[in-house]
Design a protein around this motif. Structure first.
Motif, mmCIF file in Angstrom:
data_model
loop_
_atom_site.group_PDB
_atom_site.id
_atom_site.type_symbol
_atom_site.label_atom_id
_atom_site.label_comp_id
_atom_site.label_asym_id
_atom_site.label_seq_id
_atom_site.Cartn_x
_atom_site.Cartn_y
_atom_site.Cartn_z
ATOM 1 N N GLU A 71 55.050 69.097 83.624
ATOM 2 C CA GLU A 71 56.138 69.999 83.218
ATOM 3 C C GLU A 71 56.908 69.415 82.032
ATOM 4 O O GLU A 71 57.265 70.133 81.094
ATOM 5 C CB GLU A 71 57.078 70.238 84.401
ATOM 6 C CG GLU A 71 56.462 71.104 85.501
ATOM 7 C CD GLU A 71 57.291 71.106 86.774
ATOM 8 O OE1 GLU A 71 58.261 70.302 86.857
ATOM 9 O OE2 GLU A 71 56.964 71.892 87.699
ATOM 10 N N ASN A 74 54.741 69.754 78.935
ATOM 11 C CA ASN A 74 54.774 71.137 78.448
ATOM 12 C C ASN A 74 56.042 71.401 77.641
ATOM 13 O O ASN A 74 56.011 72.029 76.570
ATOM 14 C CB ASN A 74 54.703 72.111 79.624
ATOM 15 C CG ASN A 74 53.290 72.359 80.103
ATOM 16 O OD1 ASN A 74 52.316 72.100 79.405
ATOM 17 N ND2 ASN A 74 53.169 72.872 81.325
ATOM 18 N N ARG A 75 57.163 70.938 78.159
ATOM 19 C CA ARG A 75 58.448 71.141 77.467
ATOM 20 C C ARG A 75 58.432 70.502 76.093
ATOM 21 O O ARG A 75 58.841 71.124 75.103
ATOM 22 C CB ARG A 75 59.568 70.531 78.320
ATOM 23 C CG ARG A 75 60.967 70.693 77.741
ATOM 24 C CD ARG A 75 61.935 69.735 78.412
ATOM 25 N NE ARG A 75 61.690 68.344 78.004
ATOM 26 C CZ ARG A 75 62.055 67.284 78.729
ATOM 27 N NH1 ARG A 75 62.672 67.442 79.898
ATOM 28 N NH2 ARG A 75 61.830 66.070 78.282
ATOM 29 N N GLU A 76 57.961 69.262 76.002
ATOM 30 C CA GLU A 76 57.982 68.552 74.724
ATOM 31 C C GLU A 76 56.999 69.151 73.726
ATOM 32 O O GLU A 76 57.288 69.224 72.528
ATOM 33 C CB GLU A 76 57.675 67.065 74.944
ATOM 34 C CG GLU A 76 58.733 66.325 75.737
ATOM 35 C CD GLU A 76 60.093 66.344 75.065
ATOM 36 O OE1 GLU A 76 60.158 66.419 73.817
ATOM 37 O OE2 GLU A 76 61.108 66.276 75.786
ATOM 38 N N ASN A 78 56.100 72.291 73.542
ATOM 39 C CA ASN A 78 56.650 73.541 73.023
ATOM 40 C C ASN A 78 57.840 73.299 72.100
ATOM 41 O O ASN A 78 58.070 74.068 71.167
ATOM 42 C CB ASN A 78 56.999 74.486 74.177
ATOM 43 C CG ASN A 78 55.762 75.176 74.718
ATOM 44 O OD1 ASN A 78 55.179 76.030 74.060
ATOM 45 N ND2 ASN A 78 55.349 74.786 75.910
ATOM 46 N N GLN A 79 58.595 72.219 72.329
ATOM 47 C CA GLN A 79 59.643 71.861 71.386
ATOM 48 C C GLN A 79 59.037 71.462 70.048
ATOM 49 O O GLN A 79 59.566 71.811 68.984
ATOM 50 C CB GLN A 79 60.485 70.706 71.945
ATOM 51 C CG GLN A 79 61.656 70.303 71.056
ATOM 52 C CD GLN A 79 62.622 71.443 70.789
ATOM 53 O OE1 GLN A 79 62.893 72.264 71.667
ATOM 54 N NE2 GLN A 79 63.151 71.516 69.564
#
Length: 227
Positions: A71, A74-76, A78-79
């Motif tokens: 998770e 995924n966050r990094e 998309n950033q």
């Protein structure tokens, strides 16, 4: 003369040491590696490495133990996509493939390759290593392959490689088309009497906007399907 340096290639570097339980990740890989034959990488690569590449069962076992890690990744990613201008709000990238690599001592080589079918990929460094990952300058494979800049005169155009040195907890994010490799260990190059003896452990990941992602499979308890 005015020279515009256009169309850069973005490589992201994120320190996740404060968010990720790296020791738990390494322990999981060590446990999973017991059931994997030596030199499994030789099936697809020219290097000595234990790997879970193309082993769907291994991938899902790791994923079920480390959903929080995936998770965060995924966050990094998309950033990264937001900052380079590739992000589509309705179609976020999610990790669809991940595999761990455990290189034999003194054999940290990986031949040049790319993940061209994926627009974005990542490498997570589980261990430190004095052998860098080399990202190859795309210019070198076009019209500049016969040009070698003399020492001290390298530039962003003529540099053949961009080096990232493995540091525990670091996540490297890059476009799938970028050629990358790990060089042979040579006396006098990237040597360290302590670290060079240790296993190099990495996690490689591919991301996609449309394929079923790993976390969805974990949620659906689907852990036995081969990709």
């Amino acid at each position: 003369m005015i020279i515009d340096y256009v169309f850069p290639h973005a490589i992201g570097n994120v320190d996740l040491t404060d968010e990720v339980d790296n020791e738990a990740i390494q322990n999981t890989i060590e446990e999973l590696a017991v059931g994997v034959e030596d030199d499994t990488g030789a099936r697809v690569w020219d290097c000595k490495v234990k790997t879970s590449f193309e082993n769907d069962v291994q991938m899902m076992k790791f994923a079920k133990s480390h959903t929080e890690f995936l998770e965060i990744v995924n966050r990094e990613v998309n950033q990264y996509m937001v900052e380079v201008g590739w992000y589509e709000p309705s179609k976020p990238n999610k990790v669809t493939q991940c595999w761990w690599n455990k290189y034999d001592e003194k054999h940290h080589f990986q031949e040049a390759h790319h993940h061209g079918a994926h627009e974005v990929c990542a490498i997570y460094y589980v261990s430190n290593d004095t052998i860098p990952t080399l990202f190859h300058n795309p210019n070198y494979y076009t019209v500049h392959s016969n040009l070698t800049a003399s020492p001290g005169r390298e530039s962003s155009v003529t540099n053949r490689y961009h080096k990232t040195f493995p540091k525990t907890g670091n996540l490297i994010i890059f476009p799938g088309y970028m050629m990358h490799s790990v060089p042979y260990i040579r006396t006098g190059m990237f040597q360290d009497s302590e670290l060079v003896e240790k296993n190099r452990i990495t996690i490689a990941m591919n991301f996609h906007k449309h394929e079923e992602d790993i976390l969805s499979r974990v949620k659906n308890d689907d852990g036995m399907r081969y990709l």
